[in-house]
Design an enzyme around this catalytic site. Structure first.
Site, PDB file in Angstrom:
ATOM      1  N   LYS A  33      40.533  48.021  34.939  1.00  0.00           N
ATOM      2  CA  LYS A  33      39.318  47.510  35.599  1.00  0.00           C
ATOM      3  C   LYS A  33      38.125  48.370  35.172  1.00  0.00           C
ATOM      4  CE  LYS A  33      42.342  45.766  39.128  1.00  0.00           C
ATOM      5  NZ  LYS A  33      42.527  45.227  40.466  1.00  0.00           N
ATOM      6  N   GLU A  36      39.361  38.869  40.045  1.00  0.00           N
ATOM      7  CA  GLU A  36      38.028  39.469  40.254  1.00  0.00           C
ATOM      8  C   GLU A  36      36.971  38.726  39.451  1.00  0.00           C
ATOM      9  OE1 GLU A  36      39.331  43.490  39.442  1.00  0.00           O
ATOM     10  OE2 GLU A  36      40.575  43.311  41.228  1.00  0.00           O
ATOM     11  N   ASN A  61      45.811  47.330  33.680  1.00  0.00           N
ATOM     12  CA  ASN A  61      44.461  46.802  33.865  1.00  0.00           C
ATOM     13  C   ASN A  61      43.642  47.902  34.528  1.00  0.00           C
ATOM     14  OD1 ASN A  61      42.131  45.444  34.434  1.00  0.00           O
ATOM     15  ND2 ASN A  61      43.022  44.107  36.009  1.00  0.00           N
ATOM     16  N   HIS A 103      41.092  36.867  35.518  1.00  0.00           N
ATOM     17  CA  HIS A 103      41.554  37.768  36.583  1.00  0.00           C
ATOM     18  C   HIS A 103      40.863  37.341  37.884  1.00  0.00           C
ATOM     19  CE1 HIS A 103      41.928  41.320  39.067  1.00  0.00           C
ATOM     20  NE2 HIS A 103      42.985  41.627  38.339  1.00  0.00           N
ATOM     21  N   GLY A 108      45.516  45.214  44.804  1.00  0.00           N
ATOM     22  CA  GLY A 108      44.811  46.385  45.329  1.00  0.00           C
ATOM     23  C   GLY A 108      44.988  46.595  46.821  1.00  0.00           C
ATOM     24  N   GLU A 145      49.250  36.583  39.822  1.00  0.00           N
ATOM     25  CA  GLU A 145      48.757  37.657  40.674  1.00  0.00           C
ATOM     26  C   GLU A 145      48.246  37.080  41.993  1.00  0.00           C
ATOM     27  OE1 GLU A 145      47.492  41.355  38.329  1.00  0.00           O
ATOM     28  OE2 GLU A 145      45.838  39.958  38.210  1.00  0.00           O
ATOM     29  N   SER A 174      49.797  45.209  43.327  1.00  0.00           N
ATOM     30  CA  SER A 174      50.402  46.386  43.973  1.00  0.00           C
ATOM     31  C   SER A 174      51.761  46.789  43.385  1.00  0.00           C
ATOM     32  CB  SER A 174      50.512  46.172  45.485  1.00  0.00           C
ATOM     33  OG  SER A 174      49.217  45.990  46.044  1.00  0.00           O
TER      34      SER A 174
HETATM   35  P1  PGA Z   1      46.797  46.420  41.561  1.00  0.00           P
HETATM   36  O1  PGA Z   1      45.940  45.451  40.618  1.00  0.00           O
HETATM   37  O2  PGA Z   1      48.038  46.818  40.786  1.00  0.00           O
HETATM   38  O3  PGA Z   1      45.905  47.590  41.835  1.00  0.00           O
HETATM   39  O4  PGA Z   1      47.141  45.649  42.777  1.00  0.00           O
HETATM   40  C1  PGA Z   1      46.557  44.485  39.811  1.00  0.00           C
HETATM   41  C2  PGA Z   1      45.515  43.704  39.061  1.00  0.00           C
HETATM   42  O5  PGA Z   1      44.426  43.484  39.595  1.00  0.00           O
HETATM   43  O6  PGA Z   1      45.737  43.299  37.909  1.00  0.00           O
END
Ligand code: PGA
Length: 249
Positions: free
Chosen positions: A11, A96, A9, A94, A170, A164, A210
């Site tokens: 983003k 976000e 992903n 997601h 993140g 998630e 992460s």
């Molecule tokens: P991350 O993000 O691996 O940077 O924690 C995962 C995601 O948002 O899908």
């Protein structure tokens, strides 16, 4: 395909030039041999690069689409356009999108159903915030996101679930294999209740938050973790490939 499925992903990162460099380099590594194990969710501005560089060999898709193929929806992504470029998957819900863009379970359900109607595969993301976990509400929140998000979806429909936990995205704080497995087992049980035992066994359940090469193997060793959705560590082709590499050892 043997597990894990490793999905990137990106983003809102990488323009066409960087995307092209990434794919060229990625294809020289283990990506070449393990095409079925990778999936890419890339910004819409890079779809034409994916068409050129990934061809029909790799699966890739949109990070978000609208619930209509075309019309007066300024700023949205179209499933019809995604298909024209050769994309086949769509990330739906997601955290976000849920948090920053206020997408609720009802809208996300419409997006899931529309995605399926377009013969694209939705990857429905679910997960609790830290507050909800600390209040003991994890299963309740995830259960509701699944029930509402998958309303009117049929057992014969093709979809993927990504668990998630919001507190792990993140942050560098990965869920422990025990924490992740517990929720994945719950998600699988829920698939049995909503659909059938057979569907529960077949549904791919990815973990995200992460993930990197140093923690992927112990997560992958858990029975209900079928793969990963990777943000930060998916931006570098070597780092991203090494997530699969450590799991294959
Ligand atoms: P991350 O993000 O691996 O940077 O924690 C995962 C995601 O948002 O899908």
């Amino acid at each position: 395909m043997n597990k894990p499925l490793v999905a990137a992903n990106w983003k809102l990162n990488k323009g066409p030039k960087e995307a092209e460099e990434f794919f060229k380099s990625f294809k020289q590594g283990i990506g070449q041999k393990w095409k079925d194990n990778f999936l890419f969710f890339i910004p819409a501005a890079n779809w034409f690069v994916a068409q050129k560089e990934l061809d029909s060999q790799f699966s890739w898709g949109a990070q978000n689409i609208y619930k209509e193929a075309s019309g007066a929806f300024t700023g949205e992504n179209s499933a019809a356009t995604l298909k024209e470029f050769g994309g086949d998957h769509v990330l739906v819900g997601h955290s976000e999108r849920r948090q920053i863009f206020n997408e609720d379970n009802k809208l996300l359900n419409e997006k899931v159903l529309f995605t399926i109607s377009q013969n694209l595969v939705p990857v429905l993301c679910v997960g609790e915030t830290l507050e909800q976990r600390e209040a003991g509400q994890t299963m309740q929140v995830v259960g509701e996101q699944l029930e509402k998000g998958l309303d009117s979806v049929k057992a014969t429909d093709n979809f993927i679930i990504a668990y998630e936990p919001v507190w792990a995205i993140g942050t560098g704080v990965v869920a422990s294999p025990e924490q992740a497995q517990e929720v994945h087992a719950f998600v699988r049980k829920k698939m049995g209740e909503l659909f059938s035992q057979n569907k529960a066994e077949q549904t791919l359940i990815l973990y995200g938050g992460s993930v990197k090469a140093s923690n992927a193997k112990e997560l992958n060793d858990r029975p209900d973790i079928d793969g990963f959705l990777v943000g930060g560590a998916s931006l570098d082709p070597v780092q991203f490939s090494s997530i699969l590499e450590v799991c294959l050892k």
